[in-house]
Design a protein around this motif. Structure first.
Motif, mmCIF file in Angstrom:
data_model
loop_
_atom_site.group_PDB
_atom_site.id
_atom_site.type_symbol
_atom_site.label_atom_id
_atom_site.label_comp_id
_atom_site.label_asym_id
_atom_site.label_seq_id
_atom_site.Cartn_x
_atom_site.Cartn_y
_atom_site.Cartn_z
ATOM 1 N N LYS A 119 0.835 -1.202 0.000
ATOM 2 C CA LYS A 119 0.000 0.000 0.000
ATOM 3 C C LYS A 119 0.867 1.249 0.000
ATOM 4 C CE LYS A 119 -4.031 -2.064 2.272
ATOM 5 N NZ LYS A 119 -4.937 -2.286 1.154
ATOM 6 N N ALA A 164 -7.105 9.562 -0.492
ATOM 7 C CA ALA A 164 -7.120 10.188 0.836
ATOM 8 C C ALA A 164 -5.705 10.637 1.210
ATOM 9 C CB ALA A 164 -7.632 9.181 1.865
ATOM 10 N N VAL A 223 -7.848 6.027 9.422
ATOM 11 C CA VAL A 223 -7.730 4.650 8.943
ATOM 12 C C VAL A 223 -6.273 4.201 9.031
ATOM 13 C CG1 VAL A 223 -8.199 3.115 6.996
ATOM 14 C CG2 VAL A 223 -9.664 5.096 7.384
ATOM 15 N N LYS A 259 -3.626 1.132 8.047
ATOM 16 C CA LYS A 259 -3.509 -0.006 7.125
ATOM 17 C C LYS A 259 -2.114 -0.612 7.186
ATOM 18 C CE LYS A 259 -6.800 1.900 3.803
ATOM 19 N NZ LYS A 259 -7.135 2.143 2.388
ATOM 20 N N VAL A 264 -6.852 -3.638 7.553
ATOM 21 C CA VAL A 264 -7.348 -2.265 7.504
ATOM 22 C C VAL A 264 -8.229 -2.011 8.722
ATOM 23 C CG1 VAL A 264 -8.818 -0.647 6.226
ATOM 24 C CG2 VAL A 264 -7.266 -2.169 4.987
ATOM 25 N N LEU A 281 -10.602 0.746 10.572
ATOM 26 C CA LEU A 281 -11.293 2.030 10.478
ATOM 27 C C LEU A 281 -11.517 2.495 11.920
ATOM 28 C CD1 LEU A 281 -13.982 0.956 7.824
ATOM 29 C CD2 LEU A 281 -11.741 1.940 7.393
ATOM 30 N N GLU A 332 -4.290 6.958 6.996
ATOM 31 C CA GLU A 332 -4.911 7.907 6.060
ATOM 32 C C GLU A 332 -6.239 8.442 6.570
ATOM 33 O OE1 GLU A 332 -5.188 5.618 2.400
ATOM 34 O OE2 GLU A 332 -7.272 5.132 2.847
ATOM 35 N N LYS A 333 -6.647 9.515 5.941
ATOM 36 C CA LYS A 333 -7.886 10.203 6.288
ATOM 37 C C LYS A 333 -9.071 9.278 6.028
ATOM 38 C CE LYS A 333 -10.059 14.500 4.711
ATOM 39 N NZ LYS A 333 -10.664 15.050 5.833
ATOM 40 N N PHE A 334 -10.057 9.333 6.889
ATOM 41 C CA PHE A 334 -11.275 8.553 6.713
ATOM 42 C C PHE A 334 -12.147 9.235 5.665
ATOM 43 C CE2 PHE A 334 -15.618 7.387 7.605
ATOM 44 C CZ PHE A 334 -15.535 6.030 7.842
ATOM 45 N N LEU A 335 -12.522 8.501 4.615
ATOM 46 C CA LEU A 335 -13.342 9.080 3.541
ATOM 47 C C LEU A 335 -14.788 8.641 3.699
ATOM 48 C CD1 LEU A 335 -11.114 8.440 0.382
ATOM 49 C CD2 LEU A 335 -11.320 10.560 1.696
ATOM 50 N N GLU A 343 -19.157 3.350 -1.764
ATOM 51 C CA GLU A 343 -18.019 2.611 -2.316
ATOM 52 C C GLU A 343 -18.426 1.853 -3.583
ATOM 53 O OE1 GLU A 343 -16.187 0.569 0.975
ATOM 54 O OE2 GLU A 343 -14.694 -0.313 -0.355
ATOM 55 N N LYS A 372 -19.199 -5.324 1.788
ATOM 56 C CA LYS A 372 -18.048 -5.871 2.530
ATOM 57 C C LYS A 372 -18.406 -6.371 3.922
ATOM 58 C CE LYS A 372 -14.258 -4.718 0.049
ATOM 59 N NZ LYS A 372 -13.947 -3.577 -0.765
ATOM 60 N N ASN A 409 -15.672 -6.571 8.581
ATOM 61 C CA ASN A 409 -15.427 -6.609 7.136
ATOM 62 C C ASN A 409 -15.064 -8.028 6.702
ATOM 63 O OD1 ASN A 409 -15.998 -4.214 5.922
ATOM 64 N ND2 ASN A 409 -13.875 -3.510 5.779
ATOM 65 N N MET A 427 -14.217 5.516 -3.525
ATOM 66 C CA MET A 427 -15.257 6.129 -2.701
ATOM 67 C C MET A 427 -15.808 7.297 -3.503
ATOM 68 S SD MET A 427 -16.542 5.414 0.222
ATOM 69 C CE MET A 427 -15.607 4.938 1.668
ATOM 70 N N LEU A 437 -9.524 4.333 -2.942
ATOM 71 C CA LEU A 437 -9.202 3.722 -1.650
ATOM 72 C C LEU A 437 -8.029 2.769 -1.816
ATOM 73 C CD1 LEU A 437 -12.719 2.695 -0.328
ATOM 74 C CD2 LEU A 437 -11.280 4.561 0.505
ATOM 75 N N GLU A 438 -8.081 1.999 -2.884
ATOM 76 C CA GLU A 438 -7.048 0.982 -3.065
ATOM 77 C C GLU A 438 -7.086 0.473 -4.498
ATOM 78 O OE1 GLU A 438 -7.756 -2.863 -1.436
ATOM 79 O OE2 GLU A 438 -9.868 -2.819 -1.928
HETATM 80 P P1 AMP Z 1 -8.733 -1.536 1.509
HETATM 81 O O1 AMP Z 1 -8.235 -2.948 1.650
HETATM 82 O O2 AMP Z 1 -7.681 -0.509 1.555
HETATM 83 O O3 AMP Z 1 -9.709 -1.354 0.379
HETATM 84 O O4 AMP Z 1 -9.704 -1.327 2.757
HETATM 85 C C1 AMP Z 1 -10.772 -2.212 3.044
HETATM 86 C C2 AMP Z 1 -12.064 -1.445 3.231
HETATM 87 O O5 AMP Z 1 -11.919 -0.482 4.263
HETATM 88 C C3 AMP Z 1 -12.472 -0.654 2.008
HETATM 89 O O6 AMP Z 1 -13.143 -1.436 1.099
HETATM 90 C C4 AMP Z 1 -13.338 0.426 2.625
HETATM 91 O O7 AMP Z 1 -14.630 -0.072 2.906
HETATM 92 C C5 AMP Z 1 -12.653 0.699 3.922
HETATM 93 N N1 AMP Z 1 -11.695 1.819 3.788
HETATM 94 C C6 AMP Z 1 -10.402 1.748 3.404
HETATM 95 N N2 AMP Z 1 -9.808 2.954 3.386
HETATM 96 C C7 AMP Z 1 -10.746 3.840 3.793
HETATM 97 C C8 AMP Z 1 -10.762 5.260 3.980
HETATM 98 N N3 AMP Z 1 -9.669 6.008 3.782
HETATM 99 N N4 AMP Z 1 -11.908 5.831 4.388
HETATM 100 C C9 AMP Z 1 -13.022 5.076 4.616
HETATM 101 N N5 AMP Z 1 -13.079 3.744 4.456
HETATM 102 C C10 AMP Z 1 -11.958 3.112 4.045
#
Ligand code: AMP
Ligand code: GLY
Length: 425
Positions: A103, A118, A141, A143, A153, A155, A185-188, A192, A214, A224, A273, A282-283
């Motif tokens: 990441k 973010a 967040v 990670k 991850v 939250l 990182e910042k919470f968005l 999704e 999820k 999740n 997002m 997000l990823e």
């Molecule tokens: P990721 O593996 O990075 O996609 O994270 C898993 C899940 O966490 C994502 O599918 C989102 O639902 C949630 N998530 C990840 N990053 C954020 C973020 N910066 N803000 C809000 N939700 C997030």
């Protein structure tokens, strides 16, 4: 062509099902496969992570094209090893798979090429990460940078929760090496969506939109998971938004990967997002989503083999994809306890009856055939998929099929598709 699919989940069942329909496919193998895949392919008992074993098998059987489902073999360099032997493969090189494997690499690429995401910091020092959390405040967040099977991850709703997560990852090594480096990182906020494009190094071909669920339980509650259900189309992705995603996220990433010396090919999966009609990334994942793949394959009309081969060989600009007008929806049936501990070995009955219902295809994930009995041997076990004139009809058909299946040890969410259906009301 002789084709080998690598993997054994619902994603790989739907890929194998679509590949088997192609006139180009003469013989299909899947390693290791599952009980459902065995109906359309010859399953071979080689783990998806046994790179040397897979290469030896592909050479021995003179495989023309290998299609890699999960991320782990990609990060381990399966595609590089196959190509060294002159075997065509669909999927990124190990260097390009770092988009998902690290990441920290991904976030730095976003920053360098101005890809919307973010705000973040990356840390190998615990005290520095804690200071960043204190400075930014919650929600925030945390990670693990490396691969953590979708669990790395957190939250965090409070600063203390975030700091506790940092302590677990960095000091207690709860995700092993994956947590040596963390991204904070910042919470968005927002809605999704999953956005997919086939990529051949330079050209990207977008697929239709899909949305995943999820959380484990109804109402998007609970822990999740890898994904409890999905549907397509996702109405939040208008044609204009899809174009914006291609122009501001997908193409700059592909160009960036070329500039970094590791051109990307395979399928690029952006987790986005959407807030006020604007996308943030997000990823990235370097594979199809599971269960999103099941609904994409249900709707695909074009020849999948032709498209994946073009992505593998750099001729994607010649391909146009056509899709069914109908909507598709998949409900995941999982073993009770998932995503925590669950029992293995219970029998699933009445699958034939469910499969025969109008518009329905039941994709298998963690199943095994033992003397003609289908046993549950994984967390996510079935992907009950249906087509319908709209998401609502696809949903009602899928749940009818779920209700026809006799498996007391399983559970599913009862509200897959709620966002699309509420939006249309
Ligand atoms: P990721 O593996 O990075 O996609 O994270 C898993 C899940 O966490 C994502 O599918 C989102 O639902 C949630 N998530 C990840 N990053 C954020 C973020 N910066 N803000 C809000 N939700 C997030
Ligand atoms: N369903 C989300 C994923 O495959 O990561």
């Amino acid at each position: 062509m002789k084709i080998l699919v690598v993997g054994g989940g619902g994603r790989e069942h739907s890929l194998s099902w679509a590949i088997a329909k192609s006139p180009k496919c003469e013989k299909l193998f899947c390693a290791p496969g599952n009980a459902g895949i065995a109906e359309v392919a010859e399953c071979v008992a080689i783990s998806g992570e046994d790179v040397a074993g897979l290469v030896a098998f592909a050479k021995d059987k003179a495989i023309d094209l290998v299609i890699v489902g999960p991320e782990a073999p990609l990060v381990l360099g399966l595609v590089d090893a196959l190509e060294t032997e002159g075997i065509k493969a669909f999927g990124p090189s190990a260097a390009a798979a770092e988009l998902e494997g690290s990441k920290a690499f991904m976030k730095d690429l976003f920053a360098k090429y101005n890809i919307p995401t973010a705000a973040y910091g990356r840390f190998t020092d615990y005290e520095e990460a804690v200071a960043y959390v204190r400075d930014q405040g919650a929600p925030i967040v945390v990670k693990a940078s490396g691969l953590a099977a979708g669990k790395g991850v957190i939250l965090a709703q409070t600063e203390d929760e975030a700091i506790n997560a940092l302590d677990q990852m960095m000091n207690n090594k709860s995700f092993g090496d994956a947590g040596d480096e963390v991204v904070v990182e910042k919470f968005l906020e927002g809605e999704e969506v999953s956005f997919f494009a086939l990529v051949d190094g330079e050209t990207a071909l977008p697929l239709i939109s899909a949305q995943d669920h999820k959380a484990a339980y109804d109402g998007d509650k609970g822990p999740n998971t890898g994904g409890m259900g999905a549907y397509s189309p996702a109405p939040v992705v208008t044609p204009e938004l899809a174009q914006e995603i291609m122009d501001t996220i997908i193409q700059p990433t592909i160009d960036g990967m070329v500039a970094e010396g590791c051109p990307y090919k395979g399928v690029l999966f952006a987790g986005l997002m959407i807030k006020d009609g604007k996308p943030k990334t997000l990823e990235f994942n370097v594979r199809f989503g599971d269960p999103e793949c099941q609904v994409l394959m249900a709707r695909l009309q074009s020849d999948l083999v032709e498209a994946l081969e073009a992505a593998a060989t750099g001729t994607l600009s010649e391909i146009e994809l056509t899709w069914r007008e109908e909507a598709a929806l998949v409900v995941v049936m999982a073993a009770k306890g998932y995503p925590g501990a669950y029992e293995k070995g219970s029998e699933i009955k009445n699958l034939d009856h469910a499969n025969a219902l109008e518009g329905v295809t039941v994709f298998h994930a963690g199943t095994k055939d033992e003397d003609g009995k289908i046993l549950a041997v994984g967390g996510r076990v079935l992907g009950v998929t249906a087509l319908g004139s709209d998401v609502e009809q696809a949903q009602s058909r899928a749940y009818k099929a779920v209700d026809a299946i006799d498996w007391d040890e399983g559970f599913c969410r009862r509200d897959i598709g709620w966002r699309a259906i509420t939006r249309n009301e």
